[in-house]
Design an enzyme around this catalytic site. Sequence first.
Site, PDB file in Angstrom:
ATOM      1  N   THR A 171      62.496  36.224 -15.426  1.00  0.00           N
ATOM      2  CA  THR A 171      62.311  35.872 -14.343  1.00  0.00           C
ATOM      3  C   THR A 171      63.214  34.467 -13.984  1.00  0.00           C
ATOM      4  O   THR A 171      63.364  33.709 -14.924  1.00  0.00           O
ATOM      5  CB  THR A 171      60.696  35.350 -13.958  1.00  0.00           C
ATOM      6  OG1 THR A 171      59.987  36.394 -14.091  1.00  0.00           O
ATOM      7  CG2 THR A 171      60.531  34.524 -12.480  1.00  0.00           C
ATOM      8  N   PHE A 173      63.892  31.156 -12.094  1.00  0.00           N
ATOM      9  CA  PHE A 173      63.210  30.216 -11.336  1.00  0.00           C
ATOM     10  C   PHE A 173      64.387  29.007 -10.992  1.00  0.00           C
ATOM     11  O   PHE A 173      65.284  29.013 -11.552  1.00  0.00           O
ATOM     12  CB  PHE A 173      62.334  29.346 -12.354  1.00  0.00           C
ATOM     13  CG  PHE A 173      61.133  30.081 -12.718  1.00  0.00           C
ATOM     14  CD1 PHE A 173      59.990  30.015 -12.316  1.00  0.00           C
ATOM     15  CD2 PHE A 173      61.397  31.092 -14.048  1.00  0.00           C
ATOM     16  CE1 PHE A 173      58.803  30.661 -12.698  1.00  0.00           C
ATOM     17  CE2 PHE A 173      60.127  31.408 -14.398  1.00  0.00           C
ATOM     18  CZ  PHE A 173      59.111  31.343 -13.932  1.00  0.00           C
TER      19      PHE A 173
END
Length: 187
Positions: A171, A173
């Site tokens: 992921t 961020f």
Amino acid sequence: MRIAFQGAPGAFSHLAALQHDPRAVAQPHADFAAAAAAVSSGRAQMAILPVENSIAGPVHEALAAIAARPELEVIGELEMPITLCLLALPGADLASIRHVESHPIALAQCARWLSARKLVPRGAEDTAGAARELAADRDWTRAAVAPAEAAERYGLEILARDIADHPGNRTRFVLVARRAVAQEVAA
């Protein structure tokens, strides 16, 4: 440094905040909009928000929270490997589990794994929040998809590790701050 994040302590965003600055005071918020609002109001110096997952794609709610606050600016980013775990009450086994709860993005990342085991996914506010609720409710037919750190934090057992449908789950961020703060950081 106060860093706002969406979710309960032990969520991936919490872990990302501490990866960015291990000395930071990480502030949990119910949703992405509340984390962004904490920065806008000055209650936090920055927020860390997940904007894209390698399996599930964009995190639209986080992107919308950033777009809704023109006073915020992206000042950095980090990418983090995501290891999804199936968490349950101590002593539970996979045969007793019927429903699995987590943030919808986390559930999307392991949808085939869950389907192959005939586990019914149920959306929750966040990964660690689902683990916390499971620990409090003591329902042996439920499990949560969350980081291993959430199991430790909430007294749960890990029934399965690395349940994402594709290897290399990551992921991205972003860190956001008020424009004035962002300009100070850049100077």
